[in-house]
Design a protein around this motif. Sequence first.
Motif, short mmCIF file in Angstrom:
data_model
loop_
_atom_site.label_atom_id
_atom_site.label_comp_id
_atom_site.label_asym_id
_atom_site.label_seq_id
_atom_site.Cartn_x
_atom_site.Cartn_y
_atom_site.Cartn_z
N LEU A 11 0.84 -1.06 0.02
CA LEU A 11 -0.05 0.04 -0.15
C LEU A 11 0.94 1.27 -0.11
CD1 LEU A 11 -2.67 -0.81 2.70
CD2 LEU A 11 -3.03 -1.08 0.27
N ARG A 12 0.69 2.01 -0.90
CA ARG A 12 1.37 3.34 -0.98
C ARG A 12 0.59 4.43 -0.15
NH1 ARG A 12 3.15 3.91 -6.77
NH2 ARG A 12 3.99 1.66 -7.16
N VAL A 13 0.84 5.33 0.42
CA VAL A 13 0.25 6.42 0.88
C VAL A 13 0.47 7.34 -0.33
CG1 VAL A 13 0.44 8.35 2.48
CG2 VAL A 13 0.97 5.95 3.18
N ALA A 14 -0.72 7.81 -0.83
CA ALA A 14 -0.91 8.46 -1.80
C ALA A 14 -0.63 10.15 -1.48
CB ALA A 14 -1.97 8.68 -2.63
N SER A 15 0.27 11.03 -2.22
CA SER A 15 0.42 12.23 -1.97
C SER A 15 -0.82 12.95 -1.99
CB SER A 15 1.55 12.92 -2.52
OG SER A 15 1.28 12.74 -4.07
N PRO A 16 -1.21 13.88 -1.33
CA PRO A 16 -2.48 14.63 -1.46
C PRO A 16 -2.72 15.21 -2.89
CG PRO A 16 -1.21 15.74 0.03
CD PRO A 16 -0.44 14.41 -0.27
N PRO A 17 -3.96 15.18 -3.43
CA PRO A 17 -3.89 15.84 -4.82
C PRO A 17 -3.53 17.33 -4.58
CG PRO A 17 -6.18 15.09 -3.95
CD PRO A 17 -5.07 14.53 -3.07
N ASP A 18 -3.33 17.88 -5.83
CA ASP A 18 -3.24 19.39 -5.80
C ASP A 18 -4.68 19.87 -5.73
OD1 ASP A 18 -2.55 21.74 -6.28
OD2 ASP A 18 -1.97 21.55 -8.31
N ARG A 19 -4.82 20.41 -4.71
CA ARG A 19 -6.22 21.16 -4.27
C ARG A 19 -6.41 22.41 -5.11
NH1 ARG A 19 -9.29 18.56 -0.38
NH2 ARG A 19 -10.06 20.60 -0.08
N ALA A 20 -5.44 23.03 -5.72
CA ALA A 20 -5.57 24.19 -5.93
C ALA A 20 -6.68 24.38 -7.25
CB ALA A 20 -4.46 24.91 -6.52
N VAL A 21 -7.81 25.29 -7.01
CA VAL A 21 -8.76 25.19 -7.89
C VAL A 21 -8.37 26.16 -9.23
CG1 VAL A 21 -11.18 26.48 -8.35
CG2 VAL A 21 -10.57 25.16 -6.05
N LYS A 22 -8.75 25.79 -10.34
CA LYS A 22 -8.16 26.17 -11.58
C LYS A 22 -9.10 27.14 -12.23
CE LYS A 22 -5.27 22.22 -12.25
NZ LYS A 22 -4.23 22.70 -11.13
N LEU A 23 -10.47 26.67 -11.91
CA LEU A 23 -11.77 27.66 -12.43
C LEU A 23 -12.79 28.11 -11.18
CD1 LEU A 23 -12.66 25.64 -15.55
CD2 LEU A 23 -11.60 27.86 -15.50
N LEU A 24 -13.03 29.29 -10.99
CA LEU A 24 -14.01 29.59 -10.16
C LEU A 24 -15.01 30.56 -10.87
CD1 LEU A 24 -11.65 30.86 -7.07
CD2 LEU A 24 -13.49 28.85 -7.05
N PHE A 25 -16.02 30.26 -11.18
CA PHE A 25 -17.28 30.86 -11.76
C PHE A 25 -16.79 30.95 -13.12
CE2 PHE A 25 -15.66 33.43 -8.12
CZ PHE A 25 -16.60 32.91 -7.09
N GLY A 26 -16.30 29.98 -13.68
CA GLY A 26 -15.91 29.86 -14.97
C GLY A 26 -14.60 30.84 -15.41
N LEU A 27 -14.03 31.28 -14.33
CA LEU A 27 -12.84 32.05 -14.57
C LEU A 27 -11.62 31.18 -14.32
CD1 LEU A 27 -13.76 35.38 -12.49
CD2 LEU A 27 -14.16 34.91 -15.11
N ASP A 28 -10.76 31.52 -15.20
CA ASP A 28 -9.40 30.65 -15.09
C ASP A 28 -8.49 31.48 -14.20
OD1 ASP A 28 -7.04 29.34 -15.25
OD2 ASP A 28 -7.01 29.32 -17.54
N VAL A 29 -8.19 30.78 -13.11
CA VAL A 29 -7.29 31.55 -11.88
C VAL A 29 -6.05 31.10 -11.84
CG1 VAL A 29 -9.31 32.14 -10.59
CG2 VAL A 29 -8.34 30.10 -10.00
N GLU A 30 -5.49 30.14 -12.82
CA GLU A 30 -4.16 29.56 -13.00
C GLU A 30 -3.44 30.99 -13.08
OE1 GLU A 30 -3.36 25.26 -13.74
OE2 GLU A 30 -4.66 26.09 -15.57
#
Length: 136
Positions: A11-30
């Motif tokens: 069993l591998r401990v998966a690193s937490p996913p990148d939780r940064a949101v890329k879209l908010l209200f349809g707006l690209d925030v990257e």
Amino acid sequence: IHKRRYWLKYLRVASPPDRAVKLLFGLDVEPESLPEDVAGAAWSMWQAGQSRAAMSLLYRGALSHFVTREKLELGMQATEEDCLRLCRQRVAPEVGDYFGRLTRTWQQLAYAARPPAQEAVRDLCRDWTRHFRGAA
């Protein structure tokens, strides 16, 4: 116990996913989606008659800063009011006040089709640079 140890090594401990949101209200925030000089580009858009694009850029730039630099966890379902509330809880009061002004201006333009006065946009661009320099 021996069986459990046997399976644990697979069993591998998966690193937490990148939780940064890329879209908010349809707006690209990257950050990569933003120009290096957000406020300057927004002011140029405003002067070219692209008021919605200009305000969208300032708003996206601020959201990008909050998500990437301040590590605010804004979910895909977050509303503009949710973003404003969380921002005011976590950032300096003057940044929260600025974001409140920016949010209200964006909402009036985006939803009520009421463009702000040129002086208000100039102030928002100037203050954006003061609060978020290097945010993009």
